[in-house]
Structures are given as structure tokens and as C-alpha cells.
Design a protein around this motif. Structure first.
Motif, short mmCIF file in Angstrom:
data_model
loop_
_atom_site.label_atom_id
_atom_site.label_comp_id
_atom_site.label_asym_id
_atom_site.label_seq_id
_atom_site.Cartn_x
_atom_site.Cartn_y
_atom_site.Cartn_z
N ARG A 12 0.83 -1.20 0.00
CA ARG A 12 0.00 0.00 0.00
C ARG A 12 0.87 1.26 0.00
O ARG A 12 0.50 2.28 -0.60
CB ARG A 12 -0.92 -0.02 1.22
N LEU A 13 2.00 1.20 0.67
CA LEU A 13 2.93 2.33 0.65
C LEU A 13 3.37 2.64 -0.77
O LEU A 13 3.50 3.81 -1.16
CB LEU A 13 4.15 2.04 1.53
N SER A 14 3.59 1.60 -1.57
CA SER A 14 3.96 1.80 -2.97
C SER A 14 2.77 2.31 -3.78
O SER A 14 2.89 3.25 -4.57
CB SER A 14 4.48 0.49 -3.58
N LEU A 15 1.61 1.70 -3.56
CA LEU A 15 0.41 2.10 -4.30
C LEU A 15 0.06 3.56 -4.05
O LEU A 15 -0.32 4.29 -4.98
CB LEU A 15 -0.76 1.20 -3.90
N ASP A 16 0.21 3.99 -2.80
CA ASP A 16 -0.13 5.36 -2.44
C ASP A 16 1.02 6.34 -2.65
O ASP A 16 0.93 7.51 -2.28
CB ASP A 16 -0.60 5.42 -0.98
N ARG A 17 2.12 5.83 -3.20
CA ARG A 17 3.28 6.66 -3.55
C ARG A 17 3.82 7.45 -2.36
O ARG A 17 3.98 8.68 -2.42
CB ARG A 17 2.93 7.60 -4.71
N ALA A 18 4.09 6.74 -1.27
CA ALA A 18 4.71 7.39 -0.12
C ALA A 18 6.05 7.98 -0.54
O ALA A 18 6.89 7.30 -1.14
CB ALA A 18 4.91 6.38 1.00
N THR A 19 6.27 9.23 -0.22
CA THR A 19 7.49 9.91 -0.65
C THR A 19 8.62 9.80 0.37
O THR A 19 9.77 10.13 0.06
CB THR A 19 7.20 11.40 -0.92
N HIS A 20 8.31 9.35 1.57
CA HIS A 20 9.33 9.22 2.60
C HIS A 20 9.74 7.76 2.75
O HIS A 20 9.00 6.84 2.40
CB HIS A 20 8.79 9.74 3.94
N SER A 21 10.92 7.54 3.29
CA SER A 21 11.37 6.17 3.57
C SER A 21 10.67 5.67 4.84
O SER A 21 10.29 6.46 5.71
CB SER A 21 12.88 6.13 3.76
N VAL A 22 10.50 4.35 4.92
CA VAL A 22 9.87 3.73 6.09
C VAL A 22 10.82 2.68 6.64
O VAL A 22 11.15 1.70 5.95
CB VAL A 22 8.51 3.09 5.73
N GLU A 23 11.27 2.89 7.85
CA GLU A 23 12.15 1.93 8.50
C GLU A 23 11.32 0.85 9.19
O GLU A 23 10.31 1.15 9.83
CB GLU A 23 13.06 2.63 9.51
N ILE A 24 11.77 -0.41 9.06
CA ILE A 24 11.05 -1.53 9.68
C ILE A 24 12.02 -2.24 10.62
O ILE A 24 13.08 -2.72 10.20
CB ILE A 24 10.51 -2.51 8.62
N TYR A 25 11.64 -2.30 11.88
CA TYR A 25 12.46 -2.93 12.91
C TYR A 25 11.87 -4.31 13.24
O TYR A 25 10.66 -4.43 13.46
CB TYR A 25 12.49 -2.06 14.17
N TYR A 26 12.73 -5.31 13.33
CA TYR A 26 12.26 -6.69 13.56
C TYR A 26 13.42 -7.53 14.06
O TYR A 26 14.60 -7.18 13.86
CB TYR A 26 11.70 -7.27 12.26
N PRO A 27 13.14 -8.68 14.72
CA PRO A 27 14.23 -9.54 15.20
C PRO A 27 15.09 -10.04 14.04
O PRO A 27 14.57 -10.57 13.05
CB PRO A 27 13.49 -10.69 15.88
N ALA A 28 16.39 -9.89 14.17
CA ALA A 28 17.31 -10.28 13.10
C ALA A 28 17.21 -11.77 12.79
O ALA A 28 17.40 -12.19 11.64
CB ALA A 28 18.74 -9.92 13.49
N SER A 29 16.89 -12.58 13.79
CA SER A 29 16.78 -14.02 13.57
C SER A 29 15.63 -14.38 12.65
O SER A 29 15.56 -15.50 12.14
CB SER A 29 16.62 -14.75 14.91
N GLY A 30 14.72 -13.44 12.43
CA GLY A 30 13.58 -13.68 11.54
C GLY A 30 13.78 -13.10 10.15
O GLY A 30 12.79 -12.86 9.44
N GLN A 31 15.02 -12.90 9.74
CA GLN A 31 15.29 -12.27 8.45
C GLN A 31 14.61 -13.01 7.29
O GLN A 31 14.07 -12.37 6.37
CB GLN A 31 16.80 -12.21 8.19
N ALA A 32 14.63 -14.33 7.32
CA ALA A 32 14.00 -15.10 6.24
C ALA A 32 12.50 -14.82 6.17
O ALA A 32 11.94 -14.70 5.08
CB ALA A 32 14.25 -16.60 6.45
N PHE A 33 11.87 -14.71 7.33
CA PHE A 33 10.43 -14.41 7.35
C PHE A 33 10.17 -12.99 6.86
O PHE A 33 9.20 -12.74 6.14
CB PHE A 33 9.86 -14.60 8.76
N PHE A 34 11.05 -12.06 7.24
CA PHE A 34 10.89 -10.69 6.75
C PHE A 34 10.96 -10.66 5.22
O PHE A 34 10.14 -10.00 4.57
CB PHE A 34 11.96 -9.77 7.34
#
Length: 306
Positions: free
Chosen positions: A78-100
């Protein structure tokens, strides 16, 4: 409308109900819009709450169980569809990189948004500005899980009388605030001399965990504590076995941490009425609310004496 408020987009736990969507919480904090744990259906809940995807500036994922992360692909797309002009940082457990990665590229879409992955591998500060800092700490769950704390930096409450005594007014006051000290009438005046240092507001998000030391660290002295309370205390052993908390344990956390207001959420589908959760928690803390979907909770303001 408050510039600092929690908007509850979903308040169920593993299984959504007719009245409770999967997890999702939007924290409006001045110019920041932080989305916590977007479960399934988050896009629709945001629409019902009057929120747009472009208001999201950061996303925090506590862990990769489905009820906390399966809405992430829709939000990213949706961020792409709505053409968000700012960057969005996503924080998550590093051990879940494959799931991310799987969630990040779950389906075909025009990938236009600037998504910045920020995997977490240890406790500490994740992001900071001159006004606030966002930090994380590992919690005690069946998989790697982090809680979050957003804390406004301490500020100086200026004393008009003291400013007048020192001959400070107008632009000079602003300069002193920016620099922290300056030369006035032949001597150095420091900001601490003309006011009182006051701690800023703070918010904590503690989800899917047993009671543990880091939950207390995150919650210490916050104005608003959002805490899971999957069970009532009659199911304390079940809560422990499944790495969750009861309403009483959430209240004990808030009491010991001296949190000003407690928000209970993440309710098991077995409970239709949450009044017992509030009653249980109120044996320990006075200011508590069991939220429902689309509730809005203002971050309590601080008085001059706070």
C-alpha cells in the motif's frame, strides 16, 4: 486531536473474533506514525480508523508469529500504491530475516516505496533524533521477541523570572536553548541556570511475553504502557506455559514500573467480556483500560509538577 495518541487497530491474540481483529497499533507521536505488529486486516482497520498508509513512518515487529506480522505485506504494498514519498524503517528480530524477506516480497506488485530494513540483534537504541529515541529490549517468548520504548528527551522548563534577572529575552533565549550556554554581560550562562530539567513523555509496547526483567526496563516510568494480557489470572499457569501474561501480571508490571496509564490488549478469543480484566488490574493500578478495536488512547500529558 492529540498529537500523541495510540489508535488500536486490532486487539485479539492468535485468533481474531467477530469483534476483534488481529493485532495492530498505530502510535501518532508528533510527526511520526509508528505502526506496531500489523496482523491480518490492518489495511482495512486503518481505513476504518481514518488513517492512510502514507502516515506510517516506521514499523515495529515484535516477533514473527502470524497474528503480529501477516498484515505487513499489505502495508508495504500500500505504501507503494499510495506513492509514499518518505522512507519507512522496519524494525524486527534479526533471527527472523528469512520471514521478513518472504513478507516483504510476498506477491507481485510495483515496488516503489523506500523500505529500510532494520534487523534487531541486541538490546539498545534503534533510532534517535534531537527530540526522542526509540529503543528495544528482548522479551521472554517462545521465539525471538522484542519490546519497544519511545522516549522524549528531557527538556528544560524555563523560569521567566530568572531569564529577566539575567537580561535574557527574545532571540537570546532561543540561542541559549540551542547552544546550551552563552556569554551574557561578561559571564557564561548555562541553560540549567534558567530553568528546571523535566523528563519527557515516554511510551512502551510490551507484547507476547512472560513477566521478565526487560519488560520492567521498557515500562519504567512511562506515561502509557501497552501490555499484553492474554489471560485472566485464574489461567496463570497456562499463561506461563504459553509465554504470555495475565491482566494481574500486566498490572503488577505497571505498578512496579510506576507507569501512569496501563492499556490491556491481546485478549484470548475465549473472553468476550473484558470487564474482568479491568477489575483484576485495578487491584494494582488505578488508571487502566481494556481496549477494543478502533479505540483511541491519548498519551497522558504531563503537568508542570510531573
Amino acid at each position: 486531536m492529540s498529537n500523541r495518541e495510540l489508535i488500536v487497530l486490532g486487539s485479539a491474540s492468535q485468533v481474531p473474533t467477530r469483534h476483534r481483529n488481529h493485532n495492530a497499533y498505530f502510535l501518532r507521536w508528533d510527526d511520526e506514525g509508528i505502526l506496531f505488529d500489523p496482523g491480518e486486516g490492518t489495511q482495512r482497520q486503518m481505513t476504518l480508523a481514518g488513517l492512510s498508509a502514507t502516515q506510517v513512518t516506521r514499523i515495529c515487529i515484535t516477533h514473527f508469529h502470524g497474528d503480529h506480522a501477516l498484515g505487513l505485506p499489505g502495508i508495504i504494498q500500500r505504501l507503494s500504491l499510495d506513492r509514499a514519498t518518505h522512507s519507512v524503517e522496519i524494525y524486527y528480530p534479526a533471527s527472523g530475516q528469512a520471514f521478513f524477506e518472504r513478507l516483504r516480497h510476498a506477491t507481485i506488485f510495483m515496488d516503489k516505496a523506500t523500505i529500510v530494513p532494520r534487523p534487531i540483534s541486541k538490546d539498545g537504541v534503534l533510532a534517535e533524533t534531537q527530540a526522542w529515541k526509540l529503543s528495544a529490549a528482548r522479551l521472554e517468548h517462545a521465539v525471538d521477541t522484542y519490546g519497544f520504548r519511545l522516549e522524549e528527551r528531557s527538556r528544560v522548563q524555563l523560569n521567566p523570572g530568572r531569564l529577566k534577572e539575567l537580561g535574557l529575552s527574545g532571540p537570546l533565549v532561543g540561542e541559549l536553548q540551542r547552544k546550551g550556554s552563552m556569554m551574557v554581560n561578561g559571564r557564561i550562562v548555562r541553560l540549567a541556570e534558567v530553568g528546571e530539567t523535566r523528563p519527557g513523555q515516554a511510551f512502551a509496547f510490551v507484547m507476547d511475553t512472560r513477566p521478565c526483567p526487560n519488560a520492567a526496563v521498557l515500562a519504567q516510568g512511562v506515561d502509557l504502557l501497552v501490555c499484553e494480557s492474554t489471560y485472566l489470572d485464574t489461567e496463570r499457569q497456562e499463561a506461563h506455559d504459553h509465554f504470555h501474561m495475565t491482566a494481574l501480571q500486566a498490572a503488577e508490571l505497571a505498578q512496579n514500573a510506576q507507569a501512569r496509564q496501563l492499556v490491556l490488549t491481546h485478549f484470548s478469543q475465549r473472553y468476550e467480556d473484558t470487564s474482568a480484566f479491568v477489575a483484576e488490574a485495578k487491584t494494582r493500578v488505578a488508571d487502566v483500560v481494556a481496549v477494543k478495536d478502533l479505540d483511541r488512547v491519548e498519551v497522558p500529558k504531563r503537568s508542570r509538577s510531573s
